[in-house]
Design a protein around this motif. Structure first.
Motif, PDB file in Angstrom:
ATOM      1  N   GLU A 167       0.878  -1.189   0.000  1.00 16.93           N
ATOM      2  CA  GLU A 167       0.000   0.000   0.000  1.00 16.93           C
ATOM      3  C   GLU A 167       0.905   1.226   0.000  1.00 16.93           C
ATOM      4  OE1 GLU A 167      -3.679  -0.378   2.728  1.00 16.93           O
ATOM      5  OE2 GLU A 167      -2.689   1.551   3.223  1.00 16.93           O
ATOM      6  N   PRO A 168       0.700   2.173  -0.895  1.00 15.92           N
ATOM      7  CA  PRO A 168       1.590   3.377  -0.918  1.00 15.92           C
ATOM      8  C   PRO A 168       1.378   4.199   0.354  1.00 15.92           C
ATOM      9  CG  PRO A 168      -0.284   3.706  -2.350  1.00 15.92           C
ATOM     10  CD  PRO A 168      -0.382   2.266  -1.861  1.00 15.92           C
ATOM     11  N   GLY A 169       2.484   4.690   0.903  1.00 14.69           N
ATOM     12  CA  GLY A 169       2.388   5.511   2.136  1.00 14.69           C
ATOM     13  C   GLY A 169       1.986   6.926   1.766  1.00 14.69           C
ATOM     14  N   CYS A 170       1.615   7.727   2.788  1.00 19.63           N
ATOM     15  CA  CYS A 170       1.290   9.155   2.527  1.00 19.63           C
ATOM     16  C   CYS A 170       1.485   9.933   3.801  1.00 19.63           C
ATOM     17  CB  CYS A 170      -0.156   9.284   2.071  1.00 19.63           C
ATOM     18  SG  CYS A 170      -1.286   9.086   3.460  1.00 19.63           S
ATOM     19  N   LEU A 171       1.567  11.259   3.664  1.00 22.06           N
ATOM     20  CA  LEU A 171       1.631  12.150   4.840  1.00 22.06           C
ATOM     21  C   LEU A 171       0.240  12.744   5.014  1.00 22.06           C
ATOM     22  CD1 LEU A 171       5.006  13.955   4.068  1.00 22.06           C
ATOM     23  CD2 LEU A 171       4.550  12.310   5.895  1.00 22.06           C
ATOM     24  N   GLU A 172      -0.289  12.671   6.214  1.00 20.85           N
ATOM     25  CA  GLU A 172      -1.683  13.093   6.424  1.00 20.85           C
ATOM     26  C   GLU A 172      -1.689  14.272   7.379  1.00 20.85           C
ATOM     27  OE1 GLU A 172      -5.339  10.287   7.259  1.00 20.85           O
ATOM     28  OE2 GLU A 172      -4.268  10.781   9.099  1.00 20.85           O
ATOM     29  N   VAL A 173      -2.568  15.236   7.143  1.00 25.13           N
ATOM     30  CA  VAL A 173      -2.708  16.371   8.071  1.00 25.13           C
ATOM     31  C   VAL A 173      -4.150  16.347   8.586  1.00 25.13           C
ATOM     32  CG1 VAL A 173      -2.578  18.858   8.353  1.00 25.13           C
ATOM     33  CG2 VAL A 173      -1.020  17.711   6.783  1.00 25.13           C
ATOM     34  N   VAL A 174      -4.313  16.335   9.899  1.00 23.69           N
ATOM     35  CA  VAL A 174      -5.645  16.206  10.511  1.00 23.69           C
ATOM     36  C   VAL A 174      -6.017  17.544  11.147  1.00 23.69           C
ATOM     37  CG1 VAL A 174      -7.012  14.928  12.180  1.00 23.69           C
ATOM     38  CG2 VAL A 174      -5.098  13.818  11.043  1.00 23.69           C
TER      39      VAL A 174
END
Lengths: 390, 204, 403, 216, 172
Positions: free
Chosen positions: D99-106
């Motif tokens: 699964e490709p990783g990602c940077l998430e902003v919450v």
């Protein structure tokens, strides 16, 4: 120091600085206040650009006390992070613990017995008294009284810290709250000590107000200085007494109604001008409300366990999921955002620091004032560098 | 600028000046070296290992080297190595003991998590604060011998807590003996199935 | 010019003079005038040097007691050796002169400052016969010496070639100059009423008591009290004491024009500040509190210099008390207070004093009218100007959230 | 406050082109979140703030979360009819998927005016290496100014439209992003008398043969 | 007594001369203050205390501040060095001729006046008498100087007040 380019001349939106700088011809003086400065409450630095005496630009610089508290939280278990929360806002360890415990309880769905809820309210209000009297002392120290109000405030603070020490074992690093309740059941004479302190605190506040609130020089130095408009405060995420001093009725104890607060009746003081004097007075009035809450809490403290029997101390593994818990700390809304992936260590451990976010508006408050005012405005915004830098 | 506020302020400071001479509440200063502070009973600073008797501290250590405190310690400042052989503990059972038990007091922050998680009541918080050493690694590294202190010392610094702990340990030992007696009685009453009763788990 | 009916001086009164004459007796006649001069100088330096030393200790002790802590009590018995300990510390500290500083001015500034602040003591009458120099224009001499201190502060600020020091030197000069005017205007009514500039004559003019109890000190007259208050506020500002200690405001410009000084030069600056404060308080006692006059006839037996000392100490303790309580004024508020509040009040005070001297002849019922008019002339402008000065500033009433 | 689903439907109705999905939160806190597509994020944020029913005027918390590449092992059960007419066998196949990783902003949004919240918004970057830009929400809520700078400083998410995107906690010369999962801290290891666990591993890497010396 | 007098004159002349020579403006301003103190010493020697202290109060207290502020606020253009034109025979001659004329006028004035023999002391005037004289016969002169000074003060304030309209040509 790079030569000051002209782009910073335009004051940011919403600031009340007259556009007088277009025809200035004196050169600007760039002064760096801090990180080692007598009145910046810790390692905090402000690069201030002065046109004569008035401030044209103020750039806060921090990170000198950055320990990456959140990376630590990800590498240790839930319980092991609790003593580290004492070191966030090192003046109010009890409220930091409570915020973290609240977030974990919301993440894992733990119930907290009534006695523990009341005890947490008592300790939070004691911390609020301690923090606000410290602030009033430091603010007056910046105004120039050579330490007298600060010493009176610290005399009272010592009494509260002695109570914390006899309960949790340490004056400032209490490490007292656990997920699902409190660690130690207070003895009868400890509660008598709190009662005695609450009764005596009103007299201290009257003496403190007699010394300062009517003082013409203090009023002249603080009224109308560092005015914060309500819409800017809301948009900038400012919380706590600084927001209430601008007239916004937002107190999490009333809004969220967490813990046992709905069972007490207390009032939330509001300021109308949003200047430094209002920020000082709102905190003094909040202290008086805290005394009311303490009286009611001591009168109606229920018996029973102080720890949820089901709560496990070691090997605590909340189910996967996330939760954001926040409480009304003395400096504003302190919140913890936890993402759990079922392992004993949190996957993401985030602290919502009120001092750090309240600093967003520091430049807007200081523009157009002198260096002496900037020092007082910083004092009234009440920051602690442990929480700002994490 | 009518000055009434200033005069009020001056009156308060004058009251404090006069008060500091006769009212003890207005002079709370504790002149430290001459006057020692009365520490509250719950005061905690740096852990120590509890040993049953003062004469033979190494022999009667309660610690059974289960290394729970080493895992749970937030700053990871405890280092334990189990012993190969066993020794009888207070209840006479053969228990492993720590060959090496080291606490690096330059890292320890006295948070008493180790005391909370220890199932054997073998590590408690001391009340020593005036400790200064000349060099960083040698003397701040407290070995097993320096850490061990008798139960009587524990009663001296934390009286109520020590009494409570002793009462609970005695009750557990009592329960363990009753179970052992009951098991022995059951074994003797029903000799046919020589079922070996599960030995009592660590007294918790 | 001693008033006629003075009781024969008691032995204690003349003791210092006889001691001096006994000592000069050993020298040949030609050197005697030199000896008396030297002895007077040494006496003043000794007395006020010790007063400076123990004033620093008193300041820290009283500040401590006000702040509910004992203050220094470790050096010597009850901390009595603390000033000498500070002196030794100042002497042993390294005297760092910044490389880019101007060596001559950097060295000269503290010397000039201390010299000028010592000059003021020459004309203050400590006792009935204890005055160093009998000058006809004594008060003018005192303020001439005081006026030159600004020069020394400027030299200190300029010589250290430091951005903060120069900024602070400018602030100090602005403050001193703007408070020189109320200081001078405050003592003019005294000269007008006493009719002379010589300090001994002014003190003599305040002699005598009505009904044996009420002394004729100028401070007990309406214009005298107003002049005294203005003089003390201006004296606070002249000697850079809180709430006017802006130049070395530690919370803003580190140590003001003293930033580049260390070691004994730093201590010299403080010595100069304390001498200046003692001189100003001495002059205030002379002008308004009746110098060495006793408060009532019965107490005449206590020597005159004791009364002067008592009054001087009460004023100095008042300075310390104010320093412990009041916050600092901002630069613009400080100058606005001087120009828009103190100077007009001092000018009006001139009018009141003129009215007072013209109506000196009124007796009986008219005496009450005279007092009433004078009091109105003092209180009226004070209230009006005070209200105008603090227009936007008032304690506020706070509302509470409805929910 | 309306439930997350209702808000999603209203958003989809108002912004037809936007991608808005609900991310359910299994924990008892019940704070479900809305995953927004980066393209229309700022318009949606503006709408959430100005909509009279929601009035989310306080952005209380902005958090960066790092989701590295995860190897997902899926076991799919397929029933294979037995060619010899016997009972159908159930065969599990393990398919390994990266699964490709990602940077998430919450973003946690609250409403001071109507006293409700939190509404949790999630924005995800393309991947963790080159596509790391997200629209900044500082023009909508000024509270995001410092917190977005911190996410940039510690995670490396570039916020386009941010008035003053600089490092805020680390010093300007610092290169890496410390809060990422794959961050390797500099080898400024300082000898410790009781190395054990992770510290012992680092000690071994630092001193090839330190073991005997480490024993007190 | 004559020795003291010589010392004071030496002080005044020396400090004035050195003040001219020094390149550092602040140093020369402070030396100027020294020469003013010398003049005040002269008054004291002559017994006129009031004038001496007035001299110190006005000159050393106030005017020295004005001089120093003037020096500080008018920042000299750092780069424009004051270039002194080359010395030519014509300039030296003109200088000498001017000096000669001034010296001759002064010498004539000193020689022609008839100093009375005995050095009479100045009349013993107390400040009270001075005040009476000033307020009595010389009251007019006193009032006129007062008016002139106030006018000068107001003029200075008006000039120094920040010009309301921005001066376009003044771009530093």
């Amino acid at each position: 120091m790079s030569a000051p380019d002209s782009s910073f001349l335009a004051p940011p939106a919403g600031s009340q600085v007259r556009a007088v700088h277009d025809e200035f011809h004196g050169d600007l003086l760039e002064v760096s206040m801090g990180p080692h400065h007598p009145s910046t409450h810790g390692v905090f630095r402000m690069i201030v650009t002065l046109d004569g005496e008035t401030i044209v630009k103020l750039k806060p610089v921090f990170g000198y006390l950055h320990r990456n508290h959140e990376k630590l939280g990800e590498n240790t278990s839930y319980l092991a992070s609790m003593p580290y929360t004492d070191r966030l806002d090192y003046l109010n360890s009890m409220t930091n613990n409570w915020a973290y415990a609240l977030a974990v309880e919301r993440l894992a769905g733990l119930a907290v017995p009534a006695r523990a809820e009341y005890l947490r309210v008592i300790l939070a209000e004691l911390t609020r008294l301690l923090n606000h009297s410290c602030l009033a002392g430091f603010l007056l120290q910046d105004c120039g009284c050579s330490g007298t109000p600060l010493m009176y405030a610290f005399r009272e603070r010592e009494k509260i810290l002695d109570l914390f020490e006899s309960l949790s074992g340490s004056r400032m690093m209490c490490n007292f709250q656990r997920f699902g309740g409190c660690r130690v059941d207070p003895s009868a004479d400890w509660l008598a000590g709190v009662q005695q302190l609450t009764d005596g605190y009103g007299a201290f506040l009257d003496e403190f107000e007699a010394l300062l609130t009517g003082n013409e020089i203090f009023m002249a130095r603080t009224q109308g200085v560092g005015r914060l408009a309500a819409p800017l405060a809301i948009s900038a995420g400012v919380t706590g007494p600084v927001l209430r001093a601008s007239g916004v009725a937002h107190d999490l104890r009333k809004v969220d109604g967490y813990g046992a607060y709905p069972q007490f009746d207390f009032r939330v003081p509001l300021g109308d001008h949003g200047d430094t004097y209002d920020r000082y007075m709102v905190r003094i009035l909040e202290m008086r409300e805290s005394i009311q809450i303490l009286r009611q809490a001591l009168a109606r403290l229920p018996d029973g366990p102080i720890m949820d029997p089901k709560a496990k101390l070691r090997g605590f593994r909340p189910k996967a999921g996330e939760a954001y818990g926040r409480i009304e700390g003395p400096k504003g809304e302190i919140g913890f955002y936890l993402i759990s992936d079922g392992s004993p260590n949190p996957y993401r451990y985030r602290v919502r620091p009120p001092s750090f976010i309240n600093l967003t508006i520091l430049e807007d408050l200081c523009l157009g004032h002198t260096v002496a005012d900037a020092v007082i405005i910083l004092g009234s915004v009440d920051i602690v560098l442990g929480e700002v830098d994490r | 600028m009518l000055g009434t506020g200033l005069l009020q302020g001056l009156a308060v400071t004058a009251k404090n000046l006069v008060g500091s001479f006769h009212d003890p509440a207005r002079l709370p200063t504790l002149e430290y070296p001459e006057v020692q502070p009365q520490l509250p009973e719950a005061y905690r600073n740096f852990p120590f290992l509890v040993s049953e008797s003062a004469e033979d501290p190494m022999g009667t250590l309660r610690c059974v080297a289960c290394q729970i405190c080493e895992k749970e310690c937030p700053p990871q400042c405890i280092y334990i190595e189990k012993s190969k052989d066993k020794k009888p503990d207070a209840a006479g059972k053969q228990q492993i003991f720590p060959a090496v038990f080291v606490i690096d007091t330059s890292v320890c922050m006295s948070c008493q998590i180790c005391v909370e998680v220890c199932p054997f009541e073998s590590i408690k918080m001391d009340q020593v604060f005036a400790i200064a050493t000349t060099e960083r690694f040698g003397s701040l590294l407290l070995t097993r011998e320096q850490l061990a202190k008798p139960n009587s010392y524990y009663h001296q610094i934390h009286p109520t807590e020590a009494a409570e702990v002793d009462r609970r340990l005695a009750a557990d030992r009592q329960a363990a003996e009753d179970k052992a007696k009951a098991a022995a009685a059951a074994k003797s009453a029903a000799p046919t199935p020589p079922a070996k009763p599960a030995t009592g788990g660590p007294a918790a | 010019m001693t008033p006629a009916a003075v009781p024969p001086d008691r032995w204690l009164e003349l003791a210092p003079l006889q001691l001096r004459d006994w000592v000069t007796g050993f020298l040949p006649a030609s050197l005697q005038w030199l000896a008396t001069g030297l002895i007077t100088i040494v006496a003043i330096l000794a007395v006020f040097g010790l007063l400076f030393a123990y004033l620093t200790l008193a300041e820290r002790k009283i500040l401590g007691r006000i702040q509910n802590r004992p203050g220094p009590n470790r050096t010597g018995w009850f901390g009595l050796l603390q000033p000498f300990a500070d002196g030794v510390k100042a002497l042993t500290k390294e005297d760092v002169v910044p490389r880019q500083a101007d060596p001559v001015l950097h060295y000269l500034a503290p010397v000039v400052l201390v010299a000028l602040s010592l000059l003021g003591f020459a004309v203050i009458p400590f006792g009935r016969h204890l005055v160093a120099v009998e000058l006809d224009a004594a008060v003018l001499y005192f303020f001439a010496a005081g006026a030159a201190t600004e020069l020394a502060i400027f030299m200190a600020g300029w010589a250290s070639r430091n951005k903060y020091a120069l900024l602070a030197a400018m602030r100090a000069l602005a403050q001193l100059i703007s408070y020189e005017l109320p200081l001078l205007l405050a003592f003019v009514p005294v000269v007008m009423l006493a009719g002379t500039l010589s300090t001994t004559a002014i003190v003599a003019a305040q002699g005598g008591w009505t009904l044996g109890v009420l002394p004729h000190w100028f401070v007990l007259t309406p214009w005298g009290f107003a002049g005294f208050v203005i003089f003390m506020i201006a004296a606070l500002a002249e000697s850079n004491r809180s709430p006017f200690d802006l130049p070395e405001a530690e919370s803003e410009l580190i140590a003001g024009h003293l930033t580049e000084y260390s070691g004994f030069k730093y201590a010299l600056f403080f010595m100069a500040e304390y001498f200046g404060m003692c001189a100003l308080c001495g002059m205030a006692v002379t002008l308004f509190l009746g110098g060495w006059q006793a408060p009532c006839a019965a107490l005449e037996c206590i020597p005159s210099y004791a009364w002067f000392g008592a009054k001087l100490l009460t004023l100095l303790l008042g300075f310390i008390w104010i320093r412990a309580t009041l916050p600092r004024l901002r630069m613009d508020q400080l100058t606005r207070l001087a120009w828009k509040f103190l100077v007009p009040l001092a000018l009006i005070n001139l009018g009141t004093a003129a009215f007072w001297s013209l109506t000196a002849g009124w007796t009986g019922g008219l005496q009450l009218v005279r007092w009433a008019v004078a009091l109105a002339l003092v209180a009226g402008p004070f209230v009006l100007l005070g209200r105008r000065l603090s227009r936007g500033v008032a304690p506020r009433v706070y509302r509470y959230a409805s929910s | 406050m309306e439930t997350v689903e209702q808000i999603r439907d209203r958003l989809l109705a108002r912004f037809p082109g936007a991608t808005v999905e609900v991310r359910s939160n299994p924990s008892p806190s019940g704070q479900h979140s809305l995953l927004l597509g980066a393209a229309t994020a700022r318009e949606i944020a503006q709408f959430l703030r100005d909509d009279p029913a929601l009035r989310l005027d306080q952005c209380s918390n902005v958090t960066g979360v790092d989701w590295p590449e995860k190897e997902v092992v899926e076991t799919t059960k397929t029933t294979v009819p037995d060619p010899a007419g016997g009972p159908a066998k159930v065969v599990e196949q393990k398919s390994r998927r990266l699964e490709p990783g990602c940077l998430e902003v919450v973003y946690h949004l609250y409403s001071i005016a109507l006293r409700h919240g939190p509404l949790v918004l999630r924005l995800r970057t393309g991947n963790r290496t080159d596509q790391v830009t997200l629209p900044s929400l500082t023009p909508v809520w000024r509270a995001c100014e410092f917190q977005e700078r911190e996410v940039f400083d510690l995670f490396g998410v570039r916020f386009e439209g941010h008035p003053d995107l600089r490092r805020i906690l680390m010093w300007d010369g610092f290169q890496d992003h410390p809060m990422r999962r794959d961050y390797v801290e500099p080898d400024d290891y300082e000898w410790e008398p009781t190395p054990h666990g992770a510290v012992l591993a680092k000690a071994k890497r630092h001193y090839p043969a330190p073991a005997p010396a480490a024993k007190p | 007594m004559i020795l003291a007098l010589l010392l004071i004159t030496l002080l005044i002349l020396a400090s004035a001369a050195v003040a001219m020579v020094l390149r550092n403006l602040i140093h020369s301003a402070l030396l100027l203050v020294l020469s003013w103190c010398g003049i005040a010493a002269f008054y004291l020697w002559a017994g006129a205390e009031f004038v001496a202290f007035a001299q110190i109060l006005v000159y050393v207290g106030a005017i020295s501040m004005v001089v120093l502020f003037a020096v500080l606020l008018t920042r000299p253009a750092r780069d424009a060095e004051l270039s002194v034109p080359a010395v030519t025979v014509l300039r030296v001659a003109a200088g000498l001729m001017a000096a000669g004329m001034v010296a001759s006028i002064l010498g004539l004035a000193v020689l022609t006046t008839r100093f009375s023999g005995a050095a009479t002391r100045a009349p013993q005037l107390t400040v009270k008498d001075l005040g009476a004289l000033l307020a009595g016969p010389h009251a007019a002169a006193l009032l006129v100087t007062g008016v002139i000074l106030t006018v000068a003060l107001l003029g200075a304030v008006l000039i120094a007040a920040p010009a309301p309209a921005p001066r376009p040509e003044d771009h530093s």
